[in-house]
Design an enzyme around this catalytic site. Sequence first.
Site, PDB file in Angstrom:
ATOM      1  N   ASN A   8       0.868  -1.183   0.000  1.00  0.00           N
ATOM      2  CA  ASN A   8       0.000   0.000   0.000  1.00  0.00           C
ATOM      3  C   ASN A   8       0.906   1.234   0.000  1.00  0.00           C
ATOM      4  O   ASN A   8       1.498   1.561   1.019  1.00  0.00           O
ATOM      5  CB  ASN A   8      -0.892  -0.047   1.254  1.00  0.00           C
ATOM      6  CG  ASN A   8      -1.720   1.215   1.425  1.00  0.00           C
ATOM      7  OD1 ASN A   8      -1.807   2.047   0.505  1.00  0.00           O
ATOM      8  ND2 ASN A   8      -2.325   1.370   2.591  1.00  0.00           N
ATOM      9  N   LYS A  10       0.105   4.276  -0.308  1.00  0.00           N
ATOM     10  CA  LYS A  10      -0.557   5.462   0.275  1.00  0.00           C
ATOM     11  C   LYS A  10      -0.323   6.683  -0.632  1.00  0.00           C
ATOM     12  O   LYS A  10      -0.357   6.538  -1.852  1.00  0.00           O
ATOM     13  CB  LYS A  10      -0.065   5.681   1.706  1.00  0.00           C
ATOM     14  CG  LYS A  10      -0.192   4.401   2.550  1.00  0.00           C
ATOM     15  CD  LYS A  10      -0.013   4.604   4.012  1.00  0.00           C
ATOM     16  CE  LYS A  10      -0.152   3.261   4.722  1.00  0.00           C
ATOM     17  NZ  LYS A  10      -0.096   3.364   6.164  1.00  0.00           N
ATOM     18  N   HIS A  97      -9.591   0.873   5.070  1.00  0.00           N
ATOM     19  CA  HIS A  97      -8.293   1.131   5.721  1.00  0.00           C
ATOM     20  C   HIS A  97      -8.506   2.101   6.879  1.00  0.00           C
ATOM     21  O   HIS A  97      -9.320   3.026   6.789  1.00  0.00           O
ATOM     22  CB  HIS A  97      -7.304   1.709   4.698  1.00  0.00           C
ATOM     23  CG  HIS A  97      -5.910   1.746   5.231  1.00  0.00           C
ATOM     24  ND1 HIS A  97      -5.486   2.719   6.109  1.00  0.00           N
ATOM     25  CD2 HIS A  97      -4.858   0.907   5.057  1.00  0.00           C
ATOM     26  CE1 HIS A  97      -4.224   2.485   6.434  1.00  0.00           C
ATOM     27  NE2 HIS A  97      -3.818   1.383   5.818  1.00  0.00           N
ATOM     28  N   GLU A  99      -6.931   4.542   7.905  1.00  0.00           N
ATOM     29  CA  GLU A  99      -6.751   5.977   7.608  1.00  0.00           C
ATOM     30  C   GLU A  99      -8.006   6.554   6.955  1.00  0.00           C
ATOM     31  O   GLU A  99      -8.332   7.731   7.163  1.00  0.00           O
ATOM     32  CB  GLU A  99      -5.499   6.166   6.727  1.00  0.00           C
ATOM     33  CG  GLU A  99      -4.236   5.963   7.551  1.00  0.00           C
ATOM     34  CD  GLU A  99      -3.026   5.449   6.779  1.00  0.00           C
ATOM     35  OE1 GLU A  99      -3.025   5.504   5.536  1.00  0.00           O
ATOM     36  OE2 GLU A  99      -2.080   4.970   7.434  1.00  0.00           O
ATOM     37  N   GLU A 173      -5.323  -5.126  10.477  1.00  0.00           N
ATOM     38  CA  GLU A 173      -4.307  -4.121  10.749  1.00  0.00           C
ATOM     39  C   GLU A 173      -4.636  -3.386  12.048  1.00  0.00           C
ATOM     40  O   GLU A 173      -5.494  -2.484  12.056  1.00  0.00           O
ATOM     41  CB  GLU A 173      -4.264  -3.090   9.619  1.00  0.00           C
ATOM     42  CG  GLU A 173      -3.898  -3.676   8.273  1.00  0.00           C
ATOM     43  CD  GLU A 173      -3.332  -2.614   7.342  1.00  0.00           C
ATOM     44  OE1 GLU A 173      -2.198  -2.752   6.926  1.00  0.00           O
ATOM     45  OE2 GLU A 173      -4.044  -1.629   7.069  1.00  0.00           O
ATOM     46  N   GLY A 179       2.570   2.035  10.840  1.00  0.00           N
ATOM     47  CA  GLY A 179       3.566   3.102  10.747  1.00  0.00           C
ATOM     48  C   GLY A 179       4.273   3.430  12.050  1.00  0.00           C
ATOM     49  O   GLY A 179       4.952   4.453  12.154  1.00  0.00           O
ATOM     50  N   SER A 220       3.399  -2.277  10.310  1.00  0.00           N
ATOM     51  CA  SER A 220       4.846  -2.333  10.577  1.00  0.00           C
ATOM     52  C   SER A 220       5.494  -3.655  10.185  1.00  0.00           C
ATOM     53  O   SER A 220       6.456  -4.088  10.829  1.00  0.00           O
ATOM     54  CB  SER A 220       5.143  -1.980  12.044  1.00  0.00           C
ATOM     55  OG  SER A 220       4.767  -0.644  12.314  1.00  0.00           O
TER      56      SER A 220
HETATM   57  P1  PGA Z   1       2.882   0.178   7.614  1.00  0.00           P
HETATM   58  O1  PGA Z   1       1.445   0.435   6.974  1.00  0.00           O
HETATM   59  O2  PGA Z   1       3.416  -1.102   7.029  1.00  0.00           O
HETATM   60  O3  PGA Z   1       3.701   1.384   7.204  1.00  0.00           O
HETATM   61  O4  PGA Z   1       2.708   0.083   9.091  1.00  0.00           O
HETATM   62  C1  PGA Z   1       0.546  -0.630   6.739  1.00  0.00           C
HETATM   63  C2  PGA Z   1      -0.750  -0.127   6.166  1.00  0.00           C
HETATM   64  O5  PGA Z   1      -1.218   0.960   6.531  1.00  0.00           O
HETATM   65  O6  PGA Z   1      -1.363  -0.789   5.322  1.00  0.00           O
END
Ligand code: PGA
Length: 264
Positions: A8, A10, A97, A99, A173, A179, A220
């Site tokens: 992803n 983003k 997601h 976010e 997740e 992150g 992560s």
């Molecule tokens: P990350 O993000 O691997 O940077 O923690 C995962 C995601 O948001 O899909």
Amino acid sequence: MQAWVIGNWKQNPATLQAAKTLLDDTNTELKSADLAACRLMVVPSLVHVSSLQQQETAIAIGAQDISAHSAETGAFTGDCSAAQVRDAGATWVLVGHSERRQYYGEDEATLYQKVKNALSQQLGVIFCVGETKEQYDSEQTFSVLTSQLTVIEQLLAESNEESLAERLIIAYEPVWAIGTGKVPTVEEVAATHTHIKAVIQGYAGAEAALGEPCVLYGGSVNAANAAQFAQADSVNGALVGGAALQADSFLAIAAAFSTAKSNS
Ligand code: PGA
């Protein structure tokens, strides 16, 4: 079941040229890797999808979002529909997601519409679920996930999708792991995936439409920790954010899953 490792991207990278370079680099690394037990997908910014899908690649291209309002066309300024995204060359879309839930207030009704719109245009759906830190600390993880998964229950109850097996992926997740460099233990992830699979398999029609759901872990994941998650039977792959922005770390994660799954 073959593993999926999905990057992803983003709102990265800043330019189309840099996105093309990242996909080229990922393809180059892919040529020297043995990933027989793992499928790969990248999910770039919507504005880059159509250019990237023209590149020669065995990597599937997904989209990060679609309109909840219309699957095709309409007066919805700023939205891209499932039909447009499909036409641009994406074959999958991320829905739910954290976010999107957090910054855009997407609730279960919105997410249900997005899932319906995606499937109506032959897009596969990566449906993301996960608990916040507060919910994790107060041991509400399972109940939060059960509630988020009702979108899938509704889908199975109200639609006549004949087969979702190749068109639905669940990504677990934990919001606090995205992150942050913090990850749950493998035991926690494995138990949570077992819960997710059991909840979905308990829905009417799930067995016929889905069989065993494909459940990825995200949050992560990196080249150093991928192998430990890959070893858990209930972890069918990874949704990767930051580590997908470098071809070598993304492919190292895919290699860890391919090795673990071809041995199991
Ligand atoms: P990350 O993000 O691997 O940077 O923690 C995962 C995601 O948001 O899909």
